[in-house]
Design a protein around this motif. Sequence first.
Motif, PDB file in Angstrom:
ATOM      1  N   SER A 228       0.780  -1.130  -0.001  1.00  0.00           N
ATOM      2  CA  SER A 228       0.138   0.111  -0.045  1.00  0.00           C
ATOM      3  C   SER A 228       0.922   1.168   0.042  1.00  0.00           C
ATOM      4  N   GLY A 229       0.295   2.400  -0.289  1.00  0.00           N
ATOM      5  CA  GLY A 229       0.947   3.529  -0.405  1.00  0.00           C
ATOM      6  C   GLY A 229       0.163   4.366  -1.263  1.00  0.00           C
ATOM      7  N   SER A 328       0.088  -0.149   6.682  1.00  0.00           N
ATOM      8  CA  SER A 328      -0.154  -1.548   6.483  1.00  0.00           C
ATOM      9  C   SER A 328      -1.427  -2.050   7.347  1.00  0.00           C
ATOM     10  N   LEU A 329      -1.690  -1.532   8.692  1.00  0.00           N
ATOM     11  CA  LEU A 329      -2.970  -1.993   9.207  1.00  0.00           C
ATOM     12  C   LEU A 329      -4.034  -1.648   8.689  1.00  0.00           C
ATOM     13  N   GLY A 330      -3.816  -0.192   7.889  1.00  0.00           N
ATOM     14  CA  GLY A 330      -5.221   0.451   7.381  1.00  0.00           C
ATOM     15  C   GLY A 330      -5.609  -0.268   6.198  1.00  0.00           C
ATOM     16  N   THR A 331      -4.903  -1.356   5.635  1.00  0.00           N
ATOM     17  CA  THR A 331      -5.374  -2.360   4.313  1.00  0.00           C
ATOM     18  C   THR A 331      -6.242  -3.168   5.091  1.00  0.00           C
ATOM     19  N   ARG A 334      -9.284  -1.368   5.282  1.00  0.00           N
ATOM     20  CA  ARG A 334      -9.954  -1.007   3.953  1.00  0.00           C
ATOM     21  C   ARG A 334     -10.671  -2.127   3.528  1.00  0.00           C
ATOM     22  N   LEU A 335      -9.920  -3.296   3.435  1.00  0.00           N
ATOM     23  CA  LEU A 335     -10.619  -4.610   2.777  1.00  0.00           C
ATOM     24  C   LEU A 335     -11.797  -4.790   3.593  1.00  0.00           C
ATOM     25  N   MET A 336     -11.977  -4.652   4.976  1.00  0.00           N
ATOM     26  CA  MET A 336     -13.344  -4.957   5.621  1.00  0.00           C
ATOM     27  C   MET A 336     -14.293  -4.035   5.374  1.00  0.00           C
ATOM     28  N   ASP A 337     -13.783  -2.663   5.010  1.00  0.00           N
ATOM     29  CA  ASP A 337     -14.882  -1.574   4.501  1.00  0.00           C
ATOM     30  C   ASP A 337     -15.617  -2.061   3.262  1.00  0.00           C
ATOM     31  N   MET A 338     -14.771  -2.985   2.357  1.00  0.00           N
ATOM     32  CA  MET A 338     -15.085  -3.340   0.988  1.00  0.00           C
ATOM     33  C   MET A 338     -16.002  -4.611   1.292  1.00  0.00           C
TER      34      MET A 338
END
Length: 449
Positions: A228-229, A328-331, A334-338
Amino acid sequence: MVDFSVDKQWAMELGRAFPDQFGVLPASRKEGLVEFYFSEEAEDLNKALLESIFGRPIQFTSLDHSTYQKLKAELFQNSLAPFPESGFGLDHLVKEALDERGSDVHIEPYGKSAYHIRYRIDGLLTDRYVLSTEKGKELVNAIKVSAGLDIAQRRLPQDGRIILSVEDDASLDLRISIVPTVDAERTVIRLLGQSAAALRLEELGMDAELLSAFQSALSRTKGLVLVSGPTGSGKTTSLYAAINELDAGQLNIMTAEDPVEYFLPGISQTAIKSKIGLDFPEVLRSFLRQDPDVIMIGEIRDEKTAQIAIRAALTGHLVLSTIHTNDSLGTLRRLMDMGIPGYLLEDTIELSIAQRLVRKLCRHCKTNAQSDQSAEAPTPCSANGCPKCNYTGYLGRTAIYEFTTKTDVLTFFNGQQKVKTKQNLSDAALKLYQNGIIDKIEFDRIKWG
């Protein structure tokens, strides 16, 4: 009108950043002597450094601050060099940008009467040329012809590609993007050399712990590895380096990219074409019928792509992809939000990496920020500027990383999301700052950005 003369040609040669770095304006240059203006309010004017750079005596003339600021504004009001009248086309622009470590060339309308050309160098846009609207449109049309685009189409965006031969029989891939604006068409040329596609993980500046974790994740036969980035942080380069770690002779490796940035021998690469319905979900569904071992997804953008990536990782495929998150934890969030359930992320994610690119101080002119420190000892440094770095104080970039392993992912979900990443981005930037590789400006950008 300011009653002081300045050498505008010399000012353009020194570059727009020079006065900001040194606090002086170029007045005149003669054989054996140069003259600079400085503001009476200037602090820490390093006259000795300037004399060492130019190798001759310097005459310094003090101006009151108001006069200095007016002169500076007047001097750089039209600081872009005029575009050469003839014999200077796209190939010359690209060669010059490459020589200056540029990654992109911007050709953009500036009102109704002019075009400006800028290069992106070490992540920042730098002014280069000014040309008339007529000449600018001629240049844009020439680029359209070379890229096989429609020169009559000025109302819709167009994307194209040019393969340009450079030195040593090498080729350079130019990605062309043309967008209409209220004034005229704006063009951006991205310069893609094949050298980045040949990089190995060991060459990306990762520390031993991350390198070991990355290589361990790539040795798995299934699972998900995410990088990510923000845009321009080197995510795709990291994925290509990861693919170079794999044995394409014994593995079926397939990639879905938008667009395909680098061409890899022995790898099946598919370019996304949304206009005809060939989007990420459609391509990935087809990939799963092609008996792949490894799938690389250019970017997980939506819920459908995320669901197929997770399904592929669960059913015996190693999936590599990028995603736009801040850390990296935000990934995971983000996937949970999806709509991806946490228990599926626990089962599939092998490694989550976040990365940034930071500007390195020019090794030829950087100075210790703490004058009482030994020059041999690692110490914070500050930017100065010299001909080697075009007086910006920076030369090249390097990557910094943080990462979350499989164990951290399990802790994230089982420990109520209370988990620390391995060496966060701020810690990585702090190490570079303390060792004099980046300055406080870059450190603060990562810490507070």
